[in-house]
Design a protein around this motif. Structure first.
Motif, PDB file in Angstrom:
ATOM      1  N   UNK A 152      40.558  49.573  57.774  1.00  0.00           N
ATOM      2  CA  UNK A 152      41.110  48.460  58.545  1.00  0.00           C
ATOM      3  C   UNK A 152      40.257  48.146  59.763  1.00  0.00           C
ATOM      4  N   UNK A 153      40.264  46.885  60.201  1.00  0.00           N
ATOM      5  CA  UNK A 153      39.605  46.569  61.475  1.00  0.00           C
ATOM      6  C   UNK A 153      40.389  47.187  62.624  1.00  0.00           C
ATOM      7  N   UNK A 154      39.693  47.689  63.624  1.00  0.00           N
ATOM      8  CA  UNK A 154      40.388  48.222  64.792  1.00  0.00           C
ATOM      9  C   UNK A 154      41.060  47.101  65.586  1.00  0.00           C
ATOM     10  N   UNK A 155      40.468  45.904  65.504  1.00  0.00           N
ATOM     11  CA  UNK A 155      40.961  44.790  66.310  1.00  0.00           C
ATOM     12  C   UNK A 155      41.198  43.572  65.413  1.00  0.00           C
ATOM     13  N   UNK A 156      42.272  43.559  64.614  1.00  0.00           N
ATOM     14  CA  UNK A 156      42.539  42.426  63.718  1.00  0.00           C
ATOM     15  C   UNK A 156      42.769  41.147  64.505  1.00  0.00           C
ATOM     16  N   UNK A 202      51.062  57.386  64.648  1.00  0.00           N
ATOM     17  CA  UNK A 202      50.591  57.278  66.030  1.00  0.00           C
ATOM     18  C   UNK A 202      51.145  56.036  66.730  1.00  0.00           C
ATOM     19  N   UNK A 203      52.396  55.690  66.420  1.00  0.00           N
ATOM     20  CA  UNK A 203      53.043  54.562  67.070  1.00  0.00           C
ATOM     21  C   UNK A 203      52.691  53.203  66.502  1.00  0.00           C
ATOM     22  N   UNK A 204      51.863  53.151  65.464  1.00  0.00           N
ATOM     23  CA  UNK A 204      51.449  51.894  64.837  1.00  0.00           C
ATOM     24  C   UNK A 204      52.136  51.753  63.481  1.00  0.00           C
ATOM     25  N   UNK A 235      47.419  48.554  54.798  1.00  0.00           N
ATOM     26  CA  UNK A 235      47.005  47.368  55.548  1.00  0.00           C
ATOM     27  C   UNK A 235      47.970  47.177  56.729  1.00  0.00           C
ATOM     28  N   UNK A 236      47.607  46.273  57.630  1.00  0.00           N
ATOM     29  CA  UNK A 236      48.538  45.883  58.682  1.00  0.00           C
ATOM     30  C   UNK A 236      49.613  44.975  58.072  1.00  0.00           C
ATOM     31  N   UNK A 237      50.849  44.995  58.602  1.00  0.00           N
ATOM     32  CA  UNK A 237      51.931  44.172  58.055  1.00  0.00           C
ATOM     33  C   UNK A 237      51.565  42.689  57.987  1.00  0.00           C
ATOM     34  N   UNK A 238      51.951  42.067  56.881  1.00  0.00           N
ATOM     35  CA  UNK A 238      51.704  40.643  56.664  1.00  0.00           C
ATOM     36  C   UNK A 238      50.570  40.366  55.703  1.00  0.00           C
ATOM     37  N   UNK A 239      49.686  41.323  55.514  1.00  0.00           N
ATOM     38  CA  UNK A 239      48.521  41.123  54.645  1.00  0.00           C
ATOM     39  C   UNK A 239      48.937  40.884  53.197  1.00  0.00           C
ATOM     40  N   UNK A 240      49.839  41.719  52.688  1.00  0.00           N
ATOM     41  CA  UNK A 240      50.213  41.635  51.277  1.00  0.00           C
ATOM     42  C   UNK A 240      50.820  40.280  50.927  1.00  0.00           C
ATOM     43  N   UNK A 241      51.671  39.751  51.783  1.00  0.00           N
ATOM     44  CA  UNK A 241      52.347  38.481  51.493  1.00  0.00           C
ATOM     45  C   UNK A 241      51.348  37.339  51.340  1.00  0.00           C
ATOM     46  N   UNK A 242      50.352  37.297  52.220  1.00  0.00           N
ATOM     47  CA  UNK A 242      49.344  36.226  52.139  1.00  0.00           C
ATOM     48  C   UNK A 242      48.460  36.404  50.907  1.00  0.00           C
ATOM     49  N   UNK A 243      48.050  37.638  50.644  1.00  0.00           N
ATOM     50  CA  UNK A 243      47.198  37.869  49.480  1.00  0.00           C
ATOM     51  C   UNK A 243      47.927  37.545  48.178  1.00  0.00           C
ATOM     52  N   UNK A 244      49.221  37.838  48.105  1.00  0.00           N
ATOM     53  CA  UNK A 244      49.984  37.508  46.900  1.00  0.00           C
ATOM     54  C   UNK A 244      50.099  36.002  46.719  1.00  0.00           C
ATOM     55  N   UNK A 275      39.252  54.187  59.188  1.00  0.00           N
ATOM     56  CA  UNK A 275      39.735  54.610  57.876  1.00  0.00           C
ATOM     57  C   UNK A 275      40.928  55.530  58.094  1.00  0.00           C
ATOM     58  N   UNK A 276      42.038  55.194  57.454  1.00  0.00           N
ATOM     59  CA  UNK A 276      43.260  55.991  57.565  1.00  0.00           C
ATOM     60  C   UNK A 276      43.509  56.707  56.237  1.00  0.00           C
TER      61      UNK A 276
END
Length: 365
Positions: A152-156, A202-204, A235-244, A275-276
């Motif tokens: 993931x990007x550190x700064x989306x 970690x709070x994210x 992924x960060x929340x919201x990614x899946x909905x747009x990609x679908x 990388x997580x």
């Protein structure tokens, strides 16, 4: 020095070449069909470059003659051509592919071969398989094995909350192709981009959903031995909905070239990534139901004076470690070699594998 060929001079292939060359133990031939890719690669006495048509079996055969191994960092759809040429040349073969069909082909080539065929040597599949297998071995009886990985990007900074950090072809392929899983003890297939979940680290808050290929051969290895085994991309929340919406509503799943063009011209590349790795295993020890979790974040860093992204470091370090272990006789020298045959402690103790231990990691029982 052992002579090796790295096929593909993109972000990952060039990183592999640089890592191997720095050791002084490998003479690297880096090849690509696009000569302009070599313009970005720093000069090193242990690296030579060659322009080669990867679809030309004869050209690959000439290139592989006298080599110890070939490492494929080419797009997944070229994997089988490179593997065929390696088999014909009788040399060791390693790749990074997440493509299930390509791995099946490699497995067939390995049957009776006098050299080793080791696919899926990157991050996921690859490192994640070795780690999960190590955790699973600590249990008397397994219940669930859940693997989650994301680059993931550190700064989306866009609606997709995503930047290109890896092969666009690979990302599209894993978002579309069916995913292997073990459900109620049975090996099965589940649809990509489905079974979305959220979790916090970690709070994210992150989301995770099914993607293809991340399990490697773990499903075959653990079918019948575990109730649930699955892999999801983080992924960060919201990614899946747009990609679908792009894949299904705009039907871009059937127009991959158009989707690739849109992503590559709209999403900038970044080296400021993370990388997580998040693996959870539950099962029984001495009659008690217990759980073990490995959570880890790996960031971009400087190696040999050059800044590499986290996905470059983790993917390249994975295949370089397996090559090193093969060269030192710590892995089978012939036939098909699964990632879960790699010792996790020996992997981490390797000079390349240590890159996985240099960033923040936490384990809890």
């Amino acid at each position: 020095m052992k002579k090796v060929v790295v096929v593909g001079a993109g972000n990952i292939g060039s990183t592999i070449a640089a890592m191997l060359a720095e050791t002084g133990d490998y003479a690297v031939v880096l090849c690509d069909s696009n000569a302009s890719r070599f313009d970005w690669i720093g000069k090193h006495s242990a690296i030579t470059t060659r322009v080669v048509d990867i679809t030309d079996a004869a050209a690959l055969g000439d290139l592989f003659a006298g080599c110890f191994a070939v490492l494929s960092a080419a797009p997944f759809h070229l994997t089988t051509r490179i593997a065929d040429a390696a088999a014909a040349a009788g040399i060791h073969y390693l790749d990074l592919t997440e493509d299930v069909a390509s791995t099946r082909h490699v497995k067939q080539l390995a049957d009776g071969a006098k050299s080793a065929f080791i696919p899926q040597c990157g991050l996921a599949p690859g490192y994640i398989s070795i780690l999960a297998n190590d955790l699973a071995q600590r249990f008397d009886k397994l219940e669930t094995v859940r693997l989650r990985v994301g680059a993931l990007p550190q700064y989306p900074s866009n609606a997709l909350n995503y930047n290109l950090t890896w092969s666009t072809d690979g990302v599209i392929n894993e978002y579309i192709e069916p995913c292997e899983a073990v459900v109620e003890g049975h090996l099965t297939k589940v649809p990509a981009m489905e079974e979305r979940e959220e979790f916090s680290l970690d709070g994210m808050t992150y989301e995770a959903f099914n993607t293809s290929g991340g399990l490697g051969t773990l499903c075959e290895t653990y079918a019948g031995r575990v109730r649930t085994l699955n892999y999801k991309t983080i992924r960060y929340p919201g990614h899946a909905a747009i990609m679908k919406a792009l894949l299904n509503d705009l039907n871009l799943r059937n127009r991959r070239d158009m989707l690739k063009d849109i992503l590559e011209k709209s999403l900038p590349v970044t080296s400021q990534d993370v990388v997580i790795v998040f693996v959870t295993v539950s099962g029984y020890k001495a009659g008690r139901l217990v759980q073990e979790t490995h959570a880890q974040k790996i960031y971009s860093g400087i190696i040999g004076g050059t800044l590499y992204s986290a996905i470059q470091i983790t993917t390249a370090a994975g295949i370089c470690t397996v090559l090193d272990m093969l060269a030192s006789g710590k892995l089978p020298q012939s036939g098909f070699v699964r990632q879960e045959e790699v010792s996790f402690p020996e992997f981490l103790n390797n000079r390349f594998g240590r890159y996985y231990g240099s960033s923040s990691a936490a384990q809890a029982a």
